[in-house]
Design an enzyme around this catalytic site. Structure first.
Site, PDB file in Angstrom:
ATOM      1  NE  ARG A  63       8.206  19.915  12.190  1.00  0.00           N
ATOM      2  CZ  ARG A  63       9.187  19.645  11.321  1.00  0.00           C
ATOM      3  NH1 ARG A  63      10.319  20.293  11.371  1.00  0.00           N
ATOM      4  NH2 ARG A  63       9.044  18.706  10.401  1.00  0.00           N
ATOM      5  CG  ASP A 201      -5.720  -2.685   7.779  1.00  0.00           C
ATOM      6  OD1 ASP A 201      -5.995  -2.395   6.602  1.00  0.00           O
ATOM      7  OD2 ASP A 201      -4.959  -3.619   8.076  1.00  0.00           O
ATOM      8  CG  HIS A 202      -6.054   1.689   3.431  1.00  0.00           C
ATOM      9  ND1 HIS A 202      -4.779   1.269   3.649  1.00  0.00           N
ATOM     10  CD2 HIS A 202      -6.290   1.468   2.117  1.00  0.00           C
ATOM     11  CE1 HIS A 202      -4.264   0.818   2.520  1.00  0.00           C
ATOM     12  NE2 HIS A 202      -5.164   0.928   1.568  1.00  0.00           N
ATOM     13  CE  LYS A 206      -8.241  -1.361  -0.132  1.00  0.00           C
ATOM     14  NZ  LYS A 206      -7.977  -0.414  -1.192  1.00  0.00           N
ATOM     15  CD  GLU A 240       0.715  -2.565  -3.537  1.00  0.00           C
ATOM     16  OE1 GLU A 240       0.202  -1.444  -3.506  1.00  0.00           O
ATOM     17  OE2 GLU A 240       1.594  -2.937  -2.752  1.00  0.00           O
ATOM     18  CG  ASP A 259       4.048  -1.609   3.068  1.00  0.00           C
ATOM     19  OD1 ASP A 259       3.701  -0.605   3.732  1.00  0.00           O
ATOM     20  OD2 ASP A 259       3.892  -1.694   1.832  1.00  0.00           O
ATOM     21  CG  HIS A 264      -3.247  -3.715   4.156  1.00  0.00           C
ATOM     22  ND1 HIS A 264      -3.787  -2.868   5.095  1.00  0.00           N
ATOM     23  CD2 HIS A 264      -2.301  -2.977   3.509  1.00  0.00           C
ATOM     24  CE1 HIS A 264      -3.201  -1.674   5.012  1.00  0.00           C
ATOM     25  NE2 HIS A 264      -2.297  -1.726   4.059  1.00  0.00           N
TER      26      HIS A 264
HETATM   27  C1  BG6 Z   1      -0.350   0.659   2.166  1.00  0.00           C
HETATM   28  C2  BG6 Z   1       1.064   0.247   1.922  1.00  0.00           C
HETATM   29  O1  BG6 Z   1      -0.724   0.381   3.485  1.00  0.00           O
HETATM   30  O2  BG6 Z   1      -1.213  -0.034   1.279  1.00  0.00           O
HETATM   31  C3  BG6 Z   1       1.457   0.476   0.479  1.00  0.00           C
HETATM   32  O3  BG6 Z   1       1.937   0.979   2.771  1.00  0.00           O
HETATM   33  C4  BG6 Z   1       0.464  -0.174  -0.449  1.00  0.00           C
HETATM   34  O4  BG6 Z   1       2.766  -0.014   0.219  1.00  0.00           O
HETATM   35  C5  BG6 Z   1      -0.945   0.222  -0.090  1.00  0.00           C
HETATM   36  O5  BG6 Z   1       0.775   0.237  -1.778  1.00  0.00           O
HETATM   37  C6  BG6 Z   1      -1.958  -0.576  -0.888  1.00  0.00           C
HETATM   38  O6  BG6 Z   1      -3.231  -0.062  -0.681  1.00  0.00           O
HETATM   39  P1  BG6 Z   1      -4.345  -0.127  -1.816  1.00  0.00           P
HETATM   40  O7  BG6 Z   1      -5.549   0.477  -1.179  1.00  0.00           O
HETATM   41  O8  BG6 Z   1      -3.829   0.632  -2.987  1.00  0.00           O
HETATM   42  O9  BG6 Z   1      -4.523  -1.587  -2.136  1.00  0.00           O
END
Ligand code: BG6
Length: 518
Positions: A63, A201-202, A206, A240, A259, A264
């Site tokens: 934007r 989904d990141h 990994k 975490e 979340d 994940h």
């Molecule tokens: C994200 C969540 O998808 O993954 C976060 O929204 C979380 O809350 C994070 O902290 C964790 O990812 P990673 O790669 O640090 O384990």
């Protein structure tokens, strides 16, 4: 000598992979955090390692009014903070930045898309105009609008009926329940076919998560133990040590279930427990993951009450640092019931896993950040050593450490040297660091590259996302109108609420906590 032999044995699987074609990558929501923090550093490193096509363009669409030069300068500043390699190589950055452009516009303004189309048309090479990767780093509520506008200016063609290819990469959260995920799926597939949609989904980016399939299906010794005859139970922990910090507003709506678990943790579970795919192509792998998610025993209200535990942190100390309680965090309701911790006992009702509990847990403000999968094998028969040692003879366990200190270790019992006869657990360990050096590419590098190549294996298919929401929704339904009980609160800096211990105690199991980094 052995090391040299190992090198000779390297089998490169992607030699037949399609080469990456010149293309343009358009990032919608380019002023957001994700772009500076993850996407640009990932693209810079792909450029540095010569993984991107010989010609490419990156266009930020957002934007705010700014010039190409101003955007490049902003991104360069972000690199100082977020790049995984430091210092940033200025010569490489200059080369990379010459491919980066900015296009100002509102998502709802059709004139902005015409401007984008004109910018793309100004690129001399046809592939840069026709091969288009649209990265939607926007709120999901804007997906529908963006794809419709792209369709109208003919930048997005369903089924790619024309020159080149067009793909959509979408970020999580993909909906907040099954109904909203279905709606998003139908909005996206109105103007693109399913194979053009790449849902991120990141965790799948990994290394260690990708290694799960290699580990299981390129070795013969473990896979034959990978079933109810040998496995007593499985524990998946994603802990975490940070609290929700500044994300209170988002987190109030999401909670740990949406979340972390819906995406994940269920992804890790499906890779750990799925059946072998018929080939290594994207669809057979995704078919098996979906089948696995669908084999998870349906969670009735009674099952949720018995097998799923929530938790919420109150004030405490993590690594010597005082942390506020969740209800005291910014943008959090003082009487919030949102869960910052979830522990689940799931059963996979198929031939392989019948009766084996899968325990999953995740939480914020736990003592340390670590993700691991522990396959806990059955104890030996209660004769010989077991008869004498009782519970001190620990059953074998295989731990896949996903992060940090990535590696795999096998725990077994051995004789303590000496004249007395004593037995204790010992470990055989593989560490990524000592084996391969400290090469830890960011998940986004792999994911962006796969999307550019058009390989969907590491992305979530629509039926997969829907199967995962079906599980999460059943859990939410079971929690509805049930305030958290005393046994569900935990002090920041502890391993979760007492209720999570009770969950395992039902079967005489205990959580095995990840060990701190050495
Ligand atoms: C994200 C969540 O998808 O993954 C976060 O929204 C979380 O809350 C994070 O902290 C964790 O990812 P990673 O790669 O640090 O384990």
């Amino acid at each position: 000598m052995d090391d040299q032999l190992d090198e000779l044995m390297v089998c490169r699987l992607n030699q037949t992979r399609k080469s990456v074609e010149p293309c343009s990558i358009v990032i919608f929501g380019a002023s957001g955090d994700l772009t500076a923090r993850k996407l640009i550093p990932a693209l810079y490193h792909l450029h540095k390692e010569k993984q991107l096509p010989a010609e490419y363009r990156v266009i930020g669409f957002a934007r705010r009014e700014k010039t190409d030069a101003a955007w490049r300068a902003e991104l360069r500043e972000g690199m100082t903070q977020f790049s995984r390699t430091k210092p940033v190589d200025d010569a490489v950055w200059a080369e990379f930045a010459a491919n980066v452009f900015y296009c100002q516009g509102e998502f709802s303004d059709s004139a902005a898309y015409t401007k984008l189309e004109q910018l793309l048309t100004s690129f001399d090479r046809p592939a840069l105009r026709n091969n288009l990767l649209f990265y939607l780093a926007t709120s999901p509520s804007q997906f529908g609008e963006v794809v419709q506008q792209l369709h109208e200016v003919k930048l997005l063609r369903k089924g790619e009926d024309g020159p080149g290819w067009q793909r959509l990469v979408v970020e999580k959260p993909f909906g907040h329940d099954l109904a909203s995920a279905r709606l998003l799926n139908s909005e996206l597939t109105r103007y693109a076919s399913e194979r053009q949609v790449f849902r991120i989904d990141h965790y799948l980016g990994k290394e260690t998560v990708q290694n799960i399939l290699m580990f299981r299906f390129s070795n013969s010794i473990f896979e034959r133990l990978w079933n109810r005859d040998s496995v007593d139970h499985v524990q998946i922990t994603v802990s975490e040590s940070l609290g929700v910090g500044q994300r209170g507003g988002y987190y109030e709506e999401a909670g740990a279930l949406r979340d972390m678990v819906q995406n994940h943790l269920l992804q890790v579970l499906s890779l750990i427990a799925m059946e072998p795919p018929v080939s290594l192509d994207a669809e057979p792998i995704r078919d098996e993951k979906v089948k696995l998610l669908k084999s998870i025993r349906a969670l009735t209200e009674a099952e949720v009450a018995k097998n799923i535990v929530r938790g919420q942190y109150f004030a405490g100390t993590v690594k010597g640092e005082q942390r506020p309680g969740y209800r005291q965090e910014t943008k959090v309701k003082p009487d919030s019931n949102t869960e910052t911790f979830v522990a689940l006992k799931l059963f996979v009702d198929n031939w392989r896993w019948s009766g084996v509990p899968f325990y999953l847990r995740t939480g914020k403000n736990l003592p340390l950040s670590a993700s691991e999968v522990r396959i806990q094998f059955r104890p030996t028969p209660n004769v010989l050593f077991a008869a004498q040692c009782g519970s001190k003879l620990d059953p074998n366990a295989l731990t896949l450490r996903l992060q940090p200190e990535e590696g795999i270790s096998l725990r077994f019992n051995g004789k303590v040297p000496g004249t007395s006869t004593s037995v204790r657990p010992v470990r055989m360990s593989f560490s990524y660091d000592s084996e391969f050096g400290a090469y830890t590419p960011e998940a986004y590098e792999r994911l962006l590259l796969e999307a550019v190549t058009g390989d969907a294996t590491l992305f979530i298919r629509s039926d997969e996302v829907e199967a995962a929401w079906t599980i999460a929704d059943a859990i939410r339904a079971g929690w509805e109108n049930q305030p958290l009980t005393n046994r569900e609160f935990y002090a920041a800096g502890t391993w979760g609420p007492v209720a999570a211990e009770d969950l395992l105690a039902q079967r005489n199991h205990v959580w095995r906590n990840p060990q701190p980094s050495k």
